[in-house]
Write a protein that holds these residues in place. Structure first.
Motif, PDB file in Angstrom:
ATOM      1  N   THR A  53      -6.088  -6.594  -3.289  1.00 56.65           N
ATOM      2  CA  THR A  53      -7.064  -5.879  -4.108  1.00 56.65           C
ATOM      3  C   THR A  53      -8.423  -6.577  -4.044  1.00 56.65           C
ATOM      4  OG1 THR A  53      -6.385  -7.179  -6.025  1.00 56.65           O
ATOM      5  CG2 THR A  53      -5.349  -5.023  -5.736  1.00 56.65           C
ATOM      6  N   ARG A  54      -9.432  -5.857  -4.501  1.00 55.65           N
ATOM      7  CA  ARG A  54     -10.763  -6.424  -4.739  1.00 55.65           C
ATOM      8  C   ARG A  54     -11.130  -6.055  -6.170  1.00 55.65           C
ATOM      9  NH1 ARG A  54     -13.339 -10.635  -2.467  1.00 55.65           N
ATOM     10  NH2 ARG A  54     -15.612 -10.353  -2.373  1.00 55.65           N
ATOM     11  N   PRO A  55     -10.584  -6.786  -7.158  1.00 57.01           N
ATOM     12  CA  PRO A  55     -10.759  -6.386  -8.557  1.00 57.01           C
ATOM     13  C   PRO A  55     -12.171  -6.622  -9.063  1.00 57.01           C
ATOM     14  CG  PRO A  55      -9.563  -8.457  -8.420  1.00 57.01           C
ATOM     15  CD  PRO A  55      -9.738  -7.968  -7.011  1.00 57.01           C
ATOM     16  N   ARG A 111      -4.140   0.211  -6.026  1.00 52.22           N
ATOM     17  CA  ARG A 111      -5.451   0.789  -5.760  1.00 52.22           C
ATOM     18  C   ARG A 111      -6.472   0.023  -6.592  1.00 52.22           C
ATOM     19  NH1 ARG A 111      -7.099   5.476  -3.305  1.00 52.22           N
ATOM     20  NH2 ARG A 111      -9.137   6.276  -3.959  1.00 52.22           N
ATOM     21  N   ASN A 112      -7.672  -0.144  -6.083  1.00 58.93           N
ATOM     22  CA  ASN A 112      -8.705  -0.821  -6.855  1.00 58.93           C
ATOM     23  C   ASN A 112      -9.148   0.077  -8.003  1.00 58.93           C
ATOM     24  OD1 ASN A 112      -9.012  -3.270  -5.295  1.00 58.93           O
ATOM     25  ND2 ASN A 112      -9.894  -1.990  -3.683  1.00 58.93           N
ATOM     26  N   ASP A 117       0.866  -1.185   0.000  1.00 59.75           N
ATOM     27  CA  ASP A 117       0.000   0.000   0.000  1.00 59.75           C
ATOM     28  C   ASP A 117       0.901   1.233   0.000  1.00 59.75           C
ATOM     29  OD1 ASP A 117      -2.147   1.691   0.145  1.00 59.75           O
ATOM     30  OD2 ASP A 117      -2.581   1.300   2.261  1.00 59.75           O
ATOM     31  N   ASN A 123      -5.037  -5.659 -12.648  1.00 61.42           N
ATOM     32  CA  ASN A 123      -5.970  -5.111 -11.664  1.00 61.42           C
ATOM     33  C   ASN A 123      -5.890  -5.885 -10.354  1.00 61.42           C
ATOM     34  OD1 ASN A 123      -7.135  -3.012 -13.169  1.00 61.42           O
ATOM     35  ND2 ASN A 123      -8.587  -4.391 -14.159  1.00 61.42           N
ATOM     36  N   THR A 124      -5.475  -7.153 -10.436  1.00 65.42           N
ATOM     37  CA  THR A 124      -5.354  -8.001  -9.246  1.00 65.42           C
ATOM     38  C   THR A 124      -4.147  -7.617  -8.399  1.00 65.42           C
ATOM     39  OG1 THR A 124      -6.349  -9.787 -10.536  1.00 65.42           O
ATOM     40  CG2 THR A 124      -5.245 -10.426  -8.505  1.00 65.42           C
ATOM     41  N   LEU A 150      -7.201   0.212  -1.250  1.00 68.21           N
ATOM     42  CA  LEU A 150      -7.204  -1.162  -0.772  1.00 68.21           C
ATOM     43  C   LEU A 150      -7.767  -1.200   0.649  1.00 68.21           C
ATOM     44  CD1 LEU A 150      -3.685  -2.321  -2.036  1.00 68.21           C
ATOM     45  CD2 LEU A 150      -5.868  -2.265  -3.272  1.00 68.21           C
TER      46      LEU A 150
END
Length: 738
Positions: A337-339, A460-461, A163, A455-456, A554
């Motif tokens: 992440t939360r892609p 940053r998402n 992060d 993206n994974t 994140l």
């Protein structure tokens, strides 16, 4: 009278490296007028690196193939797509019919993960191919990350991401994100992110045998002997656990193995490892304590610590440091992440495999598979060693293993011996020159783009879809169409049920990557949910946001996102703990080792204008001073009789090359450095710009037998080589191959 085509502005994500920089591209008809950074991109915010201009050059490159070709005794001849695909399938089938299904192998290069169409449809071709001999670029640079995540967190793609935008202390090992803008840490504009870290009172420390571009900007740089990072990381763990005290915080409720880590780290004091790593004990202890005392901190290691004999241990210990210091799954630490297209926790049909290890092993050396792939270090021997199961045919896709994987000369010999080879690639390069047929796909600007993988791993998402700039020429094929057509041909030849096969083919053809992408977005964490007045994410809604969508910082997600049994974090997996015995067996004498005259340790290096061998055929990216030089420390240069600009002969167990010398204190004494991806002087290569900047291949020196034993990843870093000056012959010396 001709009607003028108006100029247009396109917004796109660059897909030449992992950084996902947003681009603003001006076109006039079929011409690109300019490529600049997109200031409105919420993720990259206008950052752009020099590689982005290569999108135009690759699209317009006169060396790029526009239609299939077949190699003949008199040269390359063009083929129709129908003939090329049919012959390819027939010859692959014939090899398997005569020698078994594993007589065919496939190698997939790293551009595959920059291509969502290939990512989504390639698995269907692999299933039709029915072989266990699958290889990829994963096992030359990042397999230790996947192994550690699989064993500790339950899924190979649950790789923690620094992060960087909120941390106060960043400890970087074997990585150069100022040049790469992140790797398994997508962070465009990393230079600015590093500066922001320092401006908020934070600190960055780089541990590397070379003073990289990142090290020059960091607050502190520590030289470390190549290959000893695992020892140094264990010393940091020792300080954190035995002197500072572990601080797991909320992680303690779902973490197993802390007591085991406490015991196994006991012997690895900073004093014990200092003579081996070259890092003073007091320095190690100071850095470890500063890391523990920072408001937030994150340890990050990349290629330099993965591509060594203890790469798996390194990536495990980096995770351990983040956990025991309380910096795992928290703001400013190592997060997940939360892609939008969730390859880890999405619907089963959309997920990637959790991973596996050792379900089968390579035929010759007995190295284990990981997630269905064998280490690429065994590819050459699997082709050249006779016997049942010998590889006799090969498919390569977007890869150039002759210059990007260990022992390129062995691969040259191996590929030349194959009964059949086909390459899905736009160029006749060091690898594809051996192919019998080359199937060239459309260019990067002729296909849509979505970052399934990066993206994974982003800091940053974020999410974005880029439509094609230009329509493909009539008759051209996308990678995914090539894979789908080959699957269809093979299914028929293998005798698969005709009706079922035809229905599958037609369904996949109708869906294509865009509809599959839409299904994944709708089923993902930001997709359609029963929420009043809040329509979810779909491909159509994404297309309406040409600059991309910021999905937020994140956020903590454990234990819910863990994929292990009972959703518990495993701090001391048996396989990794067991490898410590191998590490102990390699400990050097207490005093610094004496180097034999001329023997040094070879490491690679990355340049901001490099990524893969395609980049070397772009004139703008190879202009300026030659970059394929051997960096040598002044002390070693004097000792060995090397001079700036002179030639040095570099010899390893597997080969020898000669390269110009750069004398510099950027490398520590006893260490030399060559960049990767060069060596374009081989006969038959049709890359005019790259040929004029041929350089030498570091992989003509790298040893296919040097691996990380538990993961199988290639161990490039810290290769023992012998260096000597090339005697002047009175004529201009040029770098040579072999």
């Amino acid at each position: 009278m001709t009607t003028a085509v108006p100029s247009r502005t396109h917004f796109r994500t660059c897909n030449l490296c992992e950084a996902m920089c947003g681009l603003r591209i001006e076109t006039d008809g079929q011409r690109v007028l300019s490529i600049r950074g997109d200031d409105a991109d919420p993720f990259s915010q206008g950052h752009i690196c020099p590689k982005a201009v290569a999108l135009q050059d690759l699209h317009e490159d006169p060396d790029r193939l526009r239609q299939p070709v077949r190699r003949t005794a008199t040269g390359w001849e063009p083929l129709s797509w129908e003939e090329a695909l049919a012959e390819t399938a027939q010859r692959l089938h014939a090899v398997q019919k005569a020698h078994g299904k594993n007589a065919v192998a496939i190698y997939s290069g790293n551009p595959t993960v920059h291509n969502h169409g290939a990512m989504l449809l390639l698995p269907f071709f692999l299933k039709a191919l029915r072989t266990r001999n699958k290889f990829s670029a994963t096992s030359v640079d990042q397999l230790p990350h996947h192994l550690a995540s699989y064993l500790m967190l339950g899924h190979q793609l649950l790789i923690p991401v620094p992060d960087v935008d909120r941390t106060h202390f960043m400890l970087i090992l074997g990585a150069n994100p100022v040049a790469s803008n992140g790797s398994l840490m997508t962070a465009p504009g990393f230079r600015a992110r590093l500066k922001a870290l320092q401006q908020r009172g934070g600190k960055a420390v780089v541990v590397d045998p070379r003073k990289t571009e990142t090290a020059r900007l960091a607050d502190e740089h520590l030289f470390i002997r190549p290959g000893t990072d695992a020892l140094w990381l264990l010393a940091v763990v020792h300080v954190l656990v035995h002197e500072v005290g572990a601080r797991l915080g909320r992680l303690a409720a779902f973490t197993d193995g802390l007591a085991h880590v406490h015991e196994l780290s006991r012997e690895f004091t900073p004093e014990h490892v200092a003579p081996h790593t070259g890092v003073a004990a007091e320095t190690t202890r100071r850095i470890a304590r500063a890391f523990a005392e920072a408001p937030s901190a994150v340890c990050y290691g990349r290629v330099g610590v993965s591509t060594q004999a203890f790469g798996g241990l390194c990536q495990w210990l980096i995770n351990v440091i983040n956990v025991v210091s309380g910096n795992f799954d928290r703001e400013g630490g190592a997060m997940f992440t939360r892609p939008a297209f969730d390859l880890v926790g999405g619907p089963p049909a959309m997920r990637m495999s959790r991973g596996s290890i050792g379900r089968w092993k390579s035929r010759v050396r007995g190295l284990p598979e990981f997630s269905g792939e064998l280490p690429v270090s065994v590819l050459g021997e699997e082709i050249l060693t006779p016997g049942e199961g010998q590889i006799r045919a090969l498919v390569t896709s977007a890869g150039n293993p002759v210059v990007s994987t260990p022992n390129g000369r062995q691969l040259d010999e191996a590929f030349a011996s194959l009964d059949f080879m086909v390459s899905v690639d736009p160029y006749i390069n060091e690898t594809t020159r051996h192919a019998h047929i080359i199937l060239p796909p459309v260019t990067q600007l002729e296909r849509g783009h979505f970052d399934l993988i990066f993206n994974t791993f982003a800091v940053r998402n974020t999410v974005k879809y880029s439509p094609p700039l230009f329509p493909p020429p009539p008759g051209a094929r996308h990678d995914w169409e090539i894979f789908l057509e080959l699957k269809h041909h093979l299914d028929r030849l293998h005798g698969a049920p005709r009706v079922r096969g035809e229905l599958s083919y037609q369904a996949l053809k109708a869906l294509g990557p865009e509809r599959l992408l839409d299904l994944g977005l709708r089923a993902g964490p930001y997709g359609f949910k029963p929420r009043p007045f809040r329509p979810g994410l779909s491909l159509a809604r994404l297309k309406a946001q040409p600059h991309g969508v910021d999905l937020g910082a994140l956020r903590p997600c454990l234990p819910q996102r863990l994929a292990t049994r009972e959703r518990r974090l495993q701090l001391a997996p048996e396989l990794l703990v067991g490898d410590l015995q191998r590490l102990r067996a390699t400990l050097l004498p207490a005093e610094a080792p004496a180097r034999s005259d001329g023997e040094l340790l070879l490491i690679g290096r990355r340049h901001v204008r490099d990524n893969n061998s395609w980049m070397h055929n772009v004139a703008k990216l190879v202009s300026g001073k030659p970059r394929c030089t051997l960096m040598v420390h002044p002390e070693d240069a004097r000792r060995l009789g090397l001079r700036e600009g002179g030639e040095a002969r570099i010899t390893s167990r597997v080969g020898e090359v000669s390269a110009p010398v750069t004398v510099t204190d950027e490398v520590m004494p006893g260490v030399v450095s060559l960049p990767h991806g060069y060596g374009h002087g081989r006969p038959g290569v049709q890359l005019r710009v790259a040929g004029a900047h041929a350089g030498v291949s570091i992989n003509d020196l790298s040893d296919d037998r040097a691996i990380d034993e538990i993961s199988g990843n290639a161990a490039f870093s810290g290769l023992h080589v012998r260096i000597e000056p090339v005697e002047c012959t009175g004529r201009d010396e040029q770098p040579t191959i072999g």
